[in-house]
Design an enzyme around this catalytic site. Structure first.
Site, mmCIF file in Angstrom:
data_model
loop_
_atom_site.group_PDB
_atom_site.id
_atom_site.type_symbol
_atom_site.label_atom_id
_atom_site.label_comp_id
_atom_site.label_asym_id
_atom_site.label_seq_id
_atom_site.Cartn_x
_atom_site.Cartn_y
_atom_site.Cartn_z
ATOM 1 C CG HIS A 207 -4.460 -0.129 0.637
ATOM 2 N ND1 HIS A 207 -4.907 -0.672 -0.466
ATOM 3 C CD2 HIS A 207 -3.577 1.026 0.286
ATOM 4 C CE1 HIS A 207 -4.836 0.358 -1.621
ATOM 5 N NE2 HIS A 207 -4.141 1.233 -1.027
ATOM 6 C CD GLU A 273 -2.973 2.464 -4.230
ATOM 7 O OE1 GLU A 273 -3.887 2.053 -4.940
ATOM 8 O OE2 GLU A 273 -2.051 1.804 -3.760
ATOM 9 C CG ASN A 288 -4.723 4.520 -7.667
ATOM 10 O OD1 ASN A 288 -3.968 3.982 -8.036
ATOM 11 N ND2 ASN A 288 -5.340 3.966 -6.507
ATOM 12 N NE ARG A 290 -8.504 3.260 -10.729
ATOM 13 C CZ ARG A 290 -7.272 2.763 -10.076
ATOM 14 N NH1 ARG A 290 -6.122 3.306 -10.832
ATOM 15 N NH2 ARG A 290 -7.328 1.901 -9.070
ATOM 16 N NE ARG A 336 -13.522 -3.659 -4.933
ATOM 17 C CZ ARG A 336 -12.390 -3.208 -5.620
ATOM 18 N NH1 ARG A 336 -12.037 -3.571 -6.650
ATOM 19 N NH2 ARG A 336 -11.775 -2.009 -5.333
HETATM 20 C C1 MV4 Z 1 4.775 -2.175 -0.127
HETATM 21 C C2 MV4 Z 1 4.553 -2.953 1.086
HETATM 22 C C3 MV4 Z 1 5.208 -2.823 2.122
HETATM 23 N N1 MV4 Z 1 6.449 -2.275 2.257
HETATM 24 N N2 MV4 Z 1 5.741 -1.299 0.104
HETATM 25 C C4 MV4 Z 1 1.639 -3.654 -3.225
HETATM 26 C C5 MV4 Z 1 1.187 -3.059 -4.507
HETATM 27 C C6 MV4 Z 1 1.749 -1.690 -4.609
HETATM 28 N N3 MV4 Z 1 0.778 -0.726 -4.876
HETATM 29 C C7 MV4 Z 1 2.453 -1.619 -3.350
HETATM 30 N N4 MV4 Z 1 2.346 -2.507 -2.529
HETATM 31 C C8 MV4 Z 1 3.083 -2.923 -1.242
HETATM 32 N N5 MV4 Z 1 4.112 -1.958 -1.230
HETATM 33 C C9 MV4 Z 1 6.763 -1.398 1.077
HETATM 34 N N6 MV4 Z 1 7.915 -0.490 1.206
HETATM 35 C C10 MV4 Z 1 3.241 -3.818 0.849
HETATM 36 C C11 MV4 Z 1 2.696 -3.935 -0.255
HETATM 37 C C12 MV4 Z 1 1.490 -4.499 -0.607
HETATM 38 C C13 MV4 Z 1 0.201 -4.093 -0.549
HETATM 39 C C14 MV4 Z 1 -0.052 -2.858 -0.475
HETATM 40 C C15 MV4 Z 1 -1.219 -2.274 -0.398
HETATM 41 C C16 MV4 Z 1 -2.357 -3.552 -0.629
HETATM 42 C C17 MV4 Z 1 -2.113 -4.492 -0.504
HETATM 43 C C18 MV4 Z 1 -0.894 -5.181 -0.648
HETATM 44 C C19 MV4 Z 1 -0.638 -6.433 -0.721
HETATM 45 C C20 MV4 Z 1 0.712 -7.056 -0.470
HETATM 46 C C21 MV4 Z 1 1.640 -5.813 -0.585
#
Ligand code: MV4
Length: 497
Positions: A207, A273, A288, A290, A336
């Site tokens: 991420h 993000e 985001n 903010r 944090r």
């Molecule tokens: C995803 C992903 C994998 N593939 N989308 C989690 C929250 C939302 N903001 C989007 N998220 C994710 N989307 C696809 N197509 C995995 C996540 C995800 C994740 C993303 C960012 C930070 C932590 C996470 C934890 C689990 C899953």
């Protein structure tokens, strides 16, 4: 703009008070019954009581906040993060009351708040998005077709979502109908909107998010933050830059984030993000709209005060960011510090802060929101403070964070300090070998290395050693310990009394 009402509490409210004072603006705090003696209230030039401890009756009460701004003679409102920060209706109410909104235009908040609309706008703007649907899916037929087209596994997501609610991984076609159902009902419960869509699942991603800053003349990016160290969508450690991003990838991702912001007419500070796959492909997830919790790591490596720039941009001035400065220098890490007990499933802990020793020294920043004597309750978020360090490189930043964590002492509530110490000492973390599932694979990091029985033995041994040292009035110097532990230092202090 002369007087800013801060519609928030805790560490971010205090952070904004400090930025106001550096910009020679007056700061107006608001507070609930539970926060009447909080640090953010004491630091502000004025403070207005807005209601009971329950957020819905105070920090989420739009009418009361606008009224408070009027009572205090404020001419602007900063929302911080959480609470009302990403409610377009709040931004509109602030502007309708003739006040300056210190944030992005309400239309930009709205466009990014709807995930399928955001996907359509990003696609238009040439920002890479995850292959999948760009409109809500309401039928199993098209869903099966699309999933087949992008390839399994896929992920079903809430259109109104964010933060991981209403998300389901689907590995085979027969799992799809059930996943659509459960995701939709979860989305309805969480967001009041049952719309869902689907995307190809990105496997083992990091991420990584890009900070953007826009005034009425320009939109710039301030590089990335690595935010993969998270548990149940709560980030615990963030760093800038990311070991996975070199200067070339930074420019690609930065350009995508700038395009994303420009596509919605963005102003102020914002964050795009991304998921970053092991093959270096990256995909826009959401924006985001903010200031974020983890903004300090960007501030430390870019030498920019993001909150002060927000204030200037809102006042109609140009941001003080020169294109020539925009390279990260050194490395910053944020931990944090939460009142959660890792040994107990990160259960929130409550109580009075009986003692607080705040780390300091070179390269250490403490963005805190609580003091000794403050009561930690379940009314608000469990984050007590952010401990942020800067070092010339990642290794030195890690070393410095470990030193700062050794200096930290919080008594009265359980915290995640021990978790951070174990994480920062971990070889895989030190190698930068992380992705969003890192903590899922490492439950050991949540557990103290010593059992309660062993801890008791150590405490007894320490008490005996202290007693002996005191009796002989012998300062404890030398020895084969590292001398950096708070217990050892406390014993040494006692010995010298
Ligand atoms: C995803 C992903 C994998 N593939 N989308 C989690 C929250 C939302 N903001 C989007 N998220 C994710 N989307 C696809 N197509 C995995 C996540 C995800 C994740 C993303 C960012 C930070 C932590 C996470 C934890 C689990 C899953």
């Amino acid at each position: 703009m002369k007087r800013v009402l801060i519609a928030n509490r805790g560490e971010i409210a205090l952070r904004i008070v400090r930025a106001c004072h550096e910009e020679e603006l007056e700061a107006v705090a608001v507070y609930s019954v539970a926060d009447r003696a909080s640090p953010h209230v004491r630091a502000a030039d004025q403070a207005v009581a807005i209601g009971p401890a329950s957020p819905s009756q105070s920090y989420l009460n739009i009418d009361r906040l606008i009224e408070a701004a009027g009572e205090a003679g404020a001419d602007a409102v900063h929302p911080g993060y959480g609470f009302l920060a990403e409610r377009a209706a709040f931004a509109e109410a602030v502007e309708a009351a003739g006040l300056v909104w210190i944030g992005p235009p309400p239309a930009a908040i709205r466009a990014m708040g709807d995930k399928t609309e955001a996907r359509r706008r990003m696609q238009q703007a040439g920002v890479p998005i995850v292959p999948g649907a760009s409109a809500p899916i309401d039928d199993i037929g098209p869903a099966l077709g699309l999933a087949r087209e992008v390839g399994y596994p896929v992920m079903v997501k809430a259109a109104a979502g964010g933060g991981g609610k209403g998300m389901r991984v689907v590995r085979t076609p027969d799992e799809l109908p059930g996943a659509l159902q459960t995701a939709a009902s979860e989305a309805l419960k969480a967001f009041g909107d049952a719309s869902v869509y689907l995307e190809k699942l990105i496997v083992q991603p990091r991420h990584v998010e890009i900070q953007v800053l826009a005034d009425r003349h320009r939109t710039v990016h301030l590089g990335e933050r690595e935010c993969s160290i998270q548990r149940r969508h709560q980030k615990l450690v963030e760093e800038a830059p990311s070991v996975a991003v070199d200067a070339e990838l930074r420019e690609w991702m930065g350009a995508a984030a700038v395009s994303a912001a420009e596509a919605v007419g963005y102003r102020s500070a914002g964050t795009c993000e991304f998921l970053l796959a092991p093959d270096r492909s990256f995909y826009f997830l959401e924006m985001n709209t903010r200031i974020q919790v983890e903004h300090p790591v960007t501030e430390l490596v870019y030498g920019v005060d993001l909150v002060r720039e927000q204030l200037r941009i809102a006042a109609g001035e140009a941001m003080r960011v020169h294109t020539g400065w925009l390279n990260p220098r050194g490395w910053a890490i944020e931990c944090r510090i939460t009142s959660e007990d890792p040994a107990n499933g990160f259960l929130p802990s409550t109580g009075r802060i009986e003692h607080l020793r705040i780390p300091g020294g070179p390269g250490v920043r403490w963005d805190g929101g609580v003091d000794v004597g403050d009561e930690v309750t379940l009314h608000y978020d469990s984050m007590l403070a952010k401990l942020i360090v800067w070092g010339p490189d990642r290794g030195q930043a890690i070393r410095r964070m470990r030193r700062a964590l050794d200096e930290l002492a919080v008594l009265g509530v359980a915290t995640n300090q021990g978790f951070h110490r174990r994480l920062l000492a971990d070889p895989a973390f030190q190698a930068g070998d992380i992705d969003i599932q890192f903590l899922d694979r490492r439950p050991d990091l949540a557990q103290p290395r010593l059992s309660d029985g062993e801890l008791l033995q150590v405490a007894v041994a320490a008490a005996l050693a202290e007693d002996e040292a005191r009796r002989s009035r012998r300062p404890t110097v030398g020895g084969d310990d590292r001398g950096s532990d708070a217990w050892i230092q406390s014993a040494r202090h006692e010995a010298l009394r």
